[in-house]
Design a protein around this motif. Sequence first.
Motif, short mmCIF file in Angstrom:
data_model
loop_
_atom_site.label_atom_id
_atom_site.label_comp_id
_atom_site.label_asym_id
_atom_site.label_seq_id
_atom_site.Cartn_x
_atom_site.Cartn_y
_atom_site.Cartn_z
N ARG A 1 15.82 35.76 -2.36
CA ARG A 1 16.17 36.18 -1.00
C ARG A 1 17.22 37.28 -1.10
NH1 ARG A 1 20.03 35.50 2.55
NH2 ARG A 1 21.17 34.07 1.18
N ASP A 2 18.25 37.05 -1.88
CA ASP A 2 19.26 38.05 -2.19
C ASP A 2 20.11 37.47 -3.31
OD1 ASP A 2 20.62 40.40 -2.13
OD2 ASP A 2 21.38 40.22 -0.08
N LEU A 3 20.97 38.26 -3.89
CA LEU A 3 21.86 37.78 -4.94
C LEU A 3 23.28 37.72 -4.43
CD1 LEU A 3 20.68 39.63 -8.18
CD2 LEU A 3 20.25 37.27 -7.52
N ALA A 4 23.92 36.58 -4.59
CA ALA A 4 25.34 36.46 -4.28
C ALA A 4 26.13 36.98 -5.47
CB ALA A 4 25.69 35.00 -4.01
N PRO A 5 27.39 37.39 -5.24
CA PRO A 5 28.20 37.88 -6.36
C PRO A 5 28.26 36.91 -7.54
CG PRO A 5 29.26 38.40 -4.29
CD PRO A 5 28.08 37.54 -3.95
N ALA A 6 28.35 35.61 -7.25
CA ALA A 6 28.43 34.64 -8.33
C ALA A 6 27.14 34.63 -9.16
CB ALA A 6 28.71 33.25 -7.78
N ASP A 7 26.01 34.89 -8.53
CA ASP A 7 24.74 34.94 -9.26
C ASP A 7 24.74 36.05 -10.29
OD1 ASP A 7 23.63 32.86 -7.72
OD2 ASP A 7 22.99 34.27 -6.18
N THR A 8 25.34 37.17 -9.92
CA THR A 8 25.29 38.34 -10.81
C THR A 8 26.05 38.11 -12.10
OG1 THR A 8 27.24 39.39 -9.86
CG2 THR A 8 25.12 39.83 -8.79
N ALA A 9 27.04 37.21 -12.07
CA ALA A 9 27.81 36.94 -13.28
C ALA A 9 26.94 36.34 -14.37
CB ALA A 9 28.97 36.00 -12.96
N MET A 10 25.84 35.69 -13.97
CA MET A 10 24.97 35.02 -14.95
C MET A 10 23.68 35.79 -15.21
SD MET A 10 25.44 31.00 -13.92
CE MET A 10 25.35 31.23 -12.15
#
Length: 559
Positions: free
Chosen positions: A155-164
């Motif tokens: 759906r979209d990427l949250a900032p925390a998702d991008t860390a992984m």
Amino acid sequence: MQLQGIGIGQGIALGPVARMAGPLPEPVDRPSHLDAEREGERARASLSVVAEELNRRGAQAGGAAQDILEAQAMMAEDPTLTDDITTRLATGKTAERAVFEAFASFRDLLAGMGGYMGERAADLDDVAQRVIAHLLKVPAPGLPDPGHPYVLVARDLAPADTAMLDLDQVLALVTTDGGPTSHTAILARDKAIVAVVGAADAASLGDGDAVIVDAENGVVVAAPSEAELAEARARVEERKTRAAAPLTPGQLADGTLVPLLANLGSADGAPAALEAGAEGVGLFRTEFLFLDAQSAPTVRDQQAQYTRLLQAFSGKKVVVRVLDAGADKPLAFLNDADEENPALGLRGIRALRSNETILREQLTALAAADAATDADLWVMAPMVANAEEARYFTDLAHELGIRMAGVMVEVPSAALLADRVLAATGFASIGTNDLTQYTMAADRLLGSVSRFQSPWHPAVLSLVGSVGAAGRDLGKPVGICGEAAADPLLAVVLVGLGATTLSMSPSALADVRASLARFTLDDAHAIAEAALAADGAAEAQAAAKSVAAGLTAVVASAT
């Protein structure tokens, strides 16, 4: 089948889909059939497993990502949360429900604190979801791990998702929500990830589906044919060849120089920008020094960071934007008052002017760093709306030792009165992200209005042309530092409208450099005129592509 979206950059990728799992539903509040001690064992075991997994992923990621994930692991083992869960279990709740309620309560507490602690509230949600998923023995929401390279659909990427995000495994990103200035889009540009955002129909894609993600054309091709796959592979190889080409200054086919600069958020990005061929810095965001701080950094601390940046770009142009706080970036010591509509409130130069000491200290630090280095420092103010504000900032900057002072044009009024604004200052840099937001009355952070957020819209291009014309008439430089400059064809249009420099994420430099080299200045004017004559953003982009293709064909036949 083609799924339409908004392409980020010019990349193309192909591979199997792996979907990001959505959030789990709220656990039902029902009495447990186990006793409190057994439920407690379940809760503690899941908390421990999640903490261990977060620490493991953090160690693999390293850097800032490791810090984020280790902080989340500490949340999972926080004694206060554990005690709260135990208390709730004593009332007969299930482990799932107790974890949900305890984390939600702590989340509300952090959210109410605002600032840095408020931003950690979303991290608590992520940890809670992971713990509940483990308790339920279902996949945790978030990034998939199929064990092979994949196209991530979310759906979209949250900032925390991008860390992984494992960039060795993620071939491309496809989101159903978001626009060209969404967090996912900015990440994709920064990391040179192929992406198509706002592709609503991508929700129909399933795990394992073969797709082509064509950012240049803003489409996702589902179940591609062998011919489509062959063409995609050829384009992938073509882009690799282009990226490996010798670095040259940005210029048009007739030799007209268009310096290509980098957008940076800290001096840490300098080596990669220079390696990508950046001829300087067109936008250095200074917010990293101020965010999460309870008081403004000292002049000495600021000077050290600015000196580090200027030394990295010795002999080159470096454009620094003074603190741009407000809207989505409030600061406790500057403008944390609650506002009904912060995007239209006390932000940018308005906030700095009401706290002039902070502005004076920043300019003083910049002037000292400039004196200690040999880079060509330019300093600009954000969110300037009129000539009076331009004059105020320019005079103050000169008073404090800044040689070249200018303004950002992000507010339509500044573009409409560009001749007067530029008469009061040394240069202008157009921030196309905010200029588009304010021109189209469409919040750049709101996915529901993403179709209005395109810098291709003729209304936005017309304002860019007004600034370009004023710069030409007054002999003042006009740069572009919004993400529009990262679109290779739009970059040509912007030059045709009067832009003298372009600044972008370093990953976009190679594509933009190659695009500019295909056209003369007269060509750029013709392509820009075609875009301006269109009725909407999609029509403007199509018209520009048509004219550009015709000009390229003429050159090809002539040779």
